[in-house]
Scaffold this motif. Structure first.
Motif, PDB file in Angstrom:
ATOM      1  N   GLU A  23       1.794   3.441   2.589  1.00 31.70           N
ATOM      2  CA  GLU A  23       2.584   3.753   1.397  1.00 31.70           C
ATOM      3  C   GLU A  23       1.694   3.803   0.167  1.00 31.70           C
ATOM      4  N   LEU A  25       1.881   3.645  -3.891  1.00 34.67           N
ATOM      5  CA  LEU A  25       2.751   3.195  -4.976  1.00 34.67           C
ATOM      6  C   LEU A  25       2.100   3.554  -6.308  1.00 34.67           C
ATOM      7  N   LEU A  27       1.436   3.457 -10.045  1.00 35.73           N
ATOM      8  CA  LEU A  27       1.734   2.423 -11.031  1.00 35.73           C
ATOM      9  C   LEU A  27       1.710   2.983 -12.446  1.00 35.73           C
ATOM     10  N   SER A  65       6.094   6.160  -2.957  1.00 32.64           N
ATOM     11  CA  SER A  65       7.094   5.437  -3.731  1.00 32.64           C
ATOM     12  C   SER A  65       7.282   6.110  -5.088  1.00 32.64           C
ATOM     13  N   LEU A  68       6.136   2.700 -10.289  1.00 33.34           N
ATOM     14  CA  LEU A  68       6.570   1.343 -10.618  1.00 33.34           C
ATOM     15  C   LEU A  68       5.723   0.773 -11.746  1.00 33.34           C
ATOM     16  N   LEU A  73       6.365  -3.904  -9.404  1.00 32.82           N
ATOM     17  CA  LEU A  73       5.543  -4.087  -8.206  1.00 32.82           C
ATOM     18  C   LEU A  73       5.572  -5.550  -7.761  1.00 32.82           C
ATOM     19  N   ARG A  76       8.811  -6.422  -6.154  1.00 32.59           N
ATOM     20  CA  ARG A  76       8.850  -5.822  -4.815  1.00 32.59           C
ATOM     21  C   ARG A  76       7.966  -6.608  -3.844  1.00 32.59           C
ATOM     22  N   ILE A 111      -1.399  -5.198   0.084  1.00 33.26           N
ATOM     23  CA  ILE A 111      -1.104  -4.458  -1.142  1.00 33.26           C
ATOM     24  C   ILE A 111      -2.385  -4.520  -1.962  1.00 33.26           C
ATOM     25  N   CYS A 113      -4.203  -3.005  -5.295  1.00 33.52           N
ATOM     26  CA  CYS A 113      -3.928  -2.298  -6.552  1.00 33.52           C
ATOM     27  C   CYS A 113      -5.224  -1.901  -7.251  1.00 33.52           C
TER      28      CYS A 113
END
Length: 170
Positions: A23, A25, A27, A65, A68, A73, A76, A111, A113
């Motif tokens: 996934e 995401l 940001l 996604s 976010l 985040l 989640r 996850i 980032c």
């Protein structure tokens, strides 16, 4: 990944999809492009993911996604498994451990980032840290955001692919 300007995020989406990231995401951060400039780009990224999946033969269908904020985040991430590895990559050596040390245990989920151009601001770093994310560092050189994202994916992928051949003892 912090939302990047122009087509820079397209390259990250392509590489992440080819590498088997489950996934992506995007940001919305203090230093990323405004959220109202993201809508048309989401459709483009979906097309890029479809093409990259087809070309790479990856067995992992990458999801995209909706963008976010950092607090979204973190909320989640609270719903992830207890063995989720939560990292954020920063241009300063804030890390308390090496990537290998963070990856000693086999997590159910990771996850990772990476900020936008200019990185995460101090409030975002504080929010991530307070919500169970550990800082990681890619070394003394400052990388472009899109390069850092591909570097992070590559580093984590190789650590977990080769983990049976390395030791965590000094």
């Amino acid at each position: 990944m912090g939302f990047l300007k122009g087509s820079k995020l397209d390259d990250v989406v392509r590489a992440a999809t080819e590498a088997g990231v489950s996934e992506i995401l995007p940001l919305i951060t203090a230093r990323s492009i405004p959220k109202d400039h993201t809508s048309g780009r989401m459709e483009r990224m979906h097309r890029i993911m479809t093409e990259a999946l087809s070309q790479s033969g990856s067995r992992i269908p990458t999801r995209l996604s909706e963008p976010l904020s950092i607090p979204e985040l973190c909320r989640r991430a609270m719903g992830t498994s207890s063995t989720c590895l939560r990292l954020f990559f920063h241009e300063m050596p804030l890390a308390q451990s090496s990537i290998h040390r963070y990856c000693t245990n086999v997590p159910d989920e990771i996850i990772a980032c990476v900020g936008p151009e200019g990185g995460f601001d101090d409030d975002e770093v504080k929010t991530l840290t307070q919500n169970g994310f550990s800082p990681a560092w890619l070394g003394p050189g400052v990388l472009r955001a899109e390069t850092a994202a591909v570097f992070v994916i590559s580093a984590l992928r190789i650590v977990f692919l080769e983990r049976s051949s390395w030791s965590t003892t000094e």
